[in-house]
Write a protein that holds these residues in place. Structure first.
Motif, PDB file in Angstrom:
ATOM      1  N   ALA A  45       0.467  -1.184  -0.089  1.00  0.00           N
ATOM      2  CA  ALA A  45       0.200  -0.025  -0.287  1.00  0.00           C
ATOM      3  C   ALA A  45       1.256   1.410   0.128  1.00  0.00           C
TER       4      ALA A  45
ATOM      5  N   THR B  25      -0.690   4.767   0.725  1.00  0.00           N
ATOM      6  CA  THR B  25      -1.322   5.244   1.651  1.00  0.00           C
ATOM      7  C   THR B  25       0.162   5.653   2.820  1.00  0.00           C
ATOM      8  N   TYR B  26       1.200   4.815   2.782  1.00  0.00           N
ATOM      9  CA  TYR B  26       2.334   5.048   3.617  1.00  0.00           C
ATOM     10  C   TYR B  26       3.007   6.143   2.819  1.00  0.00           C
TER      11      TYR B  26
ATOM     12  N   PHE C 173      -5.839   5.592   9.011  1.00  0.00           N
ATOM     13  CA  PHE C 173      -5.152   5.220   7.496  1.00  0.00           C
ATOM     14  C   PHE C 173      -5.032   3.385   7.093  1.00  0.00           C
TER      15      PHE C 173
ATOM     16  N   HIS D  25      -7.424   3.130   4.168  1.00  0.00           N
ATOM     17  CA  HIS D  25      -6.691   3.896   3.201  1.00  0.00           C
ATOM     18  C   HIS D  25      -5.861   2.700   2.444  1.00  0.00           C
ATOM     19  N   ALA D  26      -5.429   1.873   3.264  1.00  0.00           N
ATOM     20  CA  ALA D  26      -4.274   0.483   3.496  1.00  0.00           C
ATOM     21  C   ALA D  26      -5.322  -0.372   2.603  1.00  0.00           C
TER      22      ALA D  26
ATOM     23  N   GLU E 221      -6.414  -0.060  -0.885  1.00  0.00           N
ATOM     24  CA  GLU E 221      -5.755   0.165  -1.900  1.00  0.00           C
ATOM     25  C   GLU E 221      -5.226  -1.417  -2.122  1.00  0.00           C
TER      26      GLU E 221
ATOM     27  N   THR F  64      -3.868   0.753  -6.387  1.00  0.00           N
ATOM     28  CA  THR F  64      -2.640   2.086  -5.893  1.00  0.00           C
ATOM     29  C   THR F  64      -3.641   3.695  -6.483  1.00  0.00           C
TER      30      THR F  64
ATOM     31  N   TRP G 147      -7.768   3.130  -5.634  1.00  0.00           N
ATOM     32  CA  TRP G 147      -8.207   3.583  -4.715  1.00  0.00           C
ATOM     33  C   TRP G 147      -8.011   5.040  -4.682  1.00  0.00           C
TER      34      TRP G 147
END
Length: 234
Positions: free
Chosen positions: A36, A39-40, A102, A106-107, A110, A115, A118
């Motif tokens: 992911a 996200t990170y 997240f 989010h992760a 994703e 990616t 997302w």
């Protein structure tokens, strides 16, 4: 003399199992983060900008964020710049709760959507919710429901994108629980919208949820792609 009882690591097996468990868990965490990246990377940028904010004086911080805010004044002057920069700062300086959110939302999105899909959902929710909420605020100013000073209000953060991603995950939830999940999301973001003291950001959050739900075509295309990659056994 009593016989010594073997401990969990007397023969090395207990220690080995514990080490293997830690290595497996560490590998799983690294894999979760590596798969992911969007996200990170975003979360890392937010960490840096949050540290920067903590080093500012309160007065300077407010003016600094206002210049990067998606308020009516800045949107009329530098719309693209503030739409981007507003999503790189957290008003309030609390990074850790967003690290959890997240990772959970989010992760997960994703990993599921990929990616690019997302990011499309997150960006679309952020932009649409911002424009709709600011349009509502402009209308309120024209109707004298809000002061003229509201055109220069502070509005930064990542909550619109997060709300949109939370909503699109409706299509990831198993069908048995899908309606309960979307009901909970609509109630969570809808109650502030109908309560006394609602603000334009409440409008923005609910708009972001509706935008995320409208991204069903991206979720459907992802599901079809997964079915093609992993066809059901005949």
């Amino acid at each position: 003399m009593p016989r010594e009882q073997p401990g969990p690591s007397a023969d090395g097996n207990g220690s080995t199992r514990t080490d293997d468990h830690h290595r497996t868990r560490s590998t799983a965490v690294r894999h979760w983060i590596a798969t992911a990246p969007g996200t990170y990377i975003w979360l890392a940028v937010l960490f840096v900008t949050t540290v920067v904010l903590h080093r500012m004086s309160p007065g300077f911080e407010e003016e600094f964020l206002r210049d990067r805010s998606t308020n009516l004044h800045e949107l009329s002057q530098n719309p693209v710049r503030v739409l981007i920069t507003s999503a790189l700062w957290i008003d309030g300086g609390r990074w850790l709760p967003y690290a959890v959110l997240f990772t959970v939302f989010h992760a997960t999105a994703e990993h599921w959507l990929g990616t690019l899909r997302w990011l499309a959902v997150a960006v679309t929710a952020h932009v649409v919710a911002t424009l709709v909420s600011e349009w509502v605020l402009a209308w309120a100013i024209r109707q004298d429901h809000a002061p003229q000073s509201a055109a220069n209000t502070l509005d930064v953060g990542v909550s619109y994108a997060l709300a949109g991603v939370i909503a699109v995950l409706t299509y990831r939830v198993p069908r048995l629980w899908r309606y309960a999940y979307v009901f909970a999301v609509l109630v969570f973001y809808g109650i502030p919208l109908v309560a006394d003291g609602r603000t334009f950001t409440d409008v923005g959050h609910f708009t972001a949820v509706l935008t995320g739900l409208a991204c069903y075509p991206l979720a459907r295309s992802r599901r079809k792609a997964q079915e093609t990659e992993h066809p059901a056994a005949q």
